[in-house]
Write an enzyme that holds these catalytic residues in place. Structure first.
Site, PDB file in Angstrom:
ATOM      1  CB  CYS A  81      -0.988   4.156  13.317  1.00 47.16           C
ATOM      2  SG  CYS A  81       0.063   5.592  13.094  1.00 47.16           S
ATOM      3  CD  GLU A  82      -5.790   4.704   8.182  1.00 47.18           C
ATOM      4  OE1 GLU A  82      -6.648   5.589   8.128  1.00 47.18           O
ATOM      5  OE2 GLU A  82      -5.965   3.559   7.714  1.00 47.18           O
ATOM      6  CG  HIS A  83      -3.455   8.752  11.243  1.00 44.74           C
ATOM      7  ND1 HIS A  83      -4.215   8.671  12.401  1.00 44.74           N
ATOM      8  CD2 HIS A  83      -4.347   8.720  10.221  1.00 44.74           C
ATOM      9  CE1 HIS A  83      -5.497   8.615  12.084  1.00 44.74           C
ATOM     10  NE2 HIS A  83      -5.604   8.638  10.782  1.00 44.74           N
ATOM     11  CG  HIS A  84       2.175   9.610  12.683  1.00 44.88           C
ATOM     12  ND1 HIS A  84       1.039   9.577  13.472  1.00 44.88           N
ATOM     13  CD2 HIS A  84       2.480  10.917  12.513  1.00 44.88           C
ATOM     14  CE1 HIS A  84       0.685  10.815  13.771  1.00 44.88           C
ATOM     15  NE2 HIS A  84       1.533  11.642  13.215  1.00 44.88           N
ATOM     16  CD  GLN A 123      -6.158  -0.173  20.163  1.00 46.58           C
ATOM     17  OE1 GLN A 123      -5.009   0.257  20.247  1.00 46.58           O
ATOM     18  NE2 GLN A 123      -6.885  -0.405  21.250  1.00 46.58           N
ATOM     19  CG  HIS A 151      -1.539   3.648  19.356  1.00 45.76           C
ATOM     20  ND1 HIS A 151      -2.319   3.751  18.232  1.00 45.76           N
ATOM     21  CD2 HIS A 151      -2.177   2.764  20.166  1.00 45.76           C
ATOM     22  CE1 HIS A 151      -3.380   2.972  18.356  1.00 45.76           C
ATOM     23  NE2 HIS A 151      -3.309   2.368  19.533  1.00 45.76           N
ATOM     24  CB  CYS A 153       1.933   7.920  16.470  1.00 48.51           C
ATOM     25  SG  CYS A 153       0.356   7.192  16.922  1.00 48.51           S
TER      26      CYS A 153
END
Length: 200
Positions: A81-84, A123, A151, A153
């Site tokens: 994931c691009e956030h974490h 996703q 996920h 995260c």
């Protein structure tokens, strides 16, 4: 665009120092190089646009015009994931399309899904990227993509809700307009033993 492994080695060494580790101890001395080589592999998809991926996997074959769908399900992929930069795992992808005179090689569908996963992703975007590439590669506007995954995260940090599962759907063309067609895709996916239903 290729992955800059030298920069990765440099920054992974800095991260190890920042978390209080000794990057020169025996177990870690080769870690920056290992991570650099791993990143070059798992983020390969960043180096290609969706159009380029479509051109890579667009080999098609003449097929009878039946108007019926082709479905490949239980394609296993992973992403980050691009956030974490956390792992998205246990991901199962189902891709359906209605051919227009030609069909794409079945293995190419799995390769498209795999390559799209090899990026920093959401996703939801994985589904739209696969659908876009399938439209370009097959010349059919009728595409459906269903993804179910976990996920880390959510399961390994923060709320730490391990049972949580994320399901996303992307419907294009006839699949968007025809709810009966959507229901049929879900039923066919259920036959594999992998539940793609939202309420499962």
């Amino acid at each position: 665009m290729s992955v800059n492994q030298e920069k990765i080695r440099e920054h992974i060494r800095g991260i190890l120092e920042a978390i209080g580790e000794d990057p020169d101890r025996e177990g870690l001395v080769e870690t920056p190089d290992r991570v650099a080589r791993m990143y070059a592999e798992i983020f390969e998809g960043i180096g290609y646009t969706n159009d380029e991926i479509a051109n890579m996997f667009n080999k098609t074959f003449d097929a009878p015009v039946s108007g019926d769908m082709v479905l490949v399900k239980d394609i296993e992929i992973f992403s980050y994931c691009e956030h974490h930069m956390a792992l998205m795992y246990d991901m199962k992808v189902a891709v359906a399309y209605i051919p227009r005179d030609r069909v794409i090689g079945l293995s190419k569908i799995a390769r498209i899904a795999e390559m799209v996963g090899k990026r920093l992703q959401l996703q939801e975007r994985i589904g739209t990227d696969i659908a876009y590439i399938m439209e370009k590669a097959t010349l059919s506007p009728d595409v459906a993509v269903i993804i179910k995954g976990k996920h880390s995260c959510m399961t390994a940090r923060g709320i730490k809700n391990n049972p949580s599962v994320t399901l996303t759907t992307t419907f294009r063309g006839a699949f968007r307009e025809d709810t009966n067609l959507q229901d049929r895709v879900f039923r066919l996916c259920e036959m594999s033993g992998t539940s793609y239903e939202k309420n499962s």
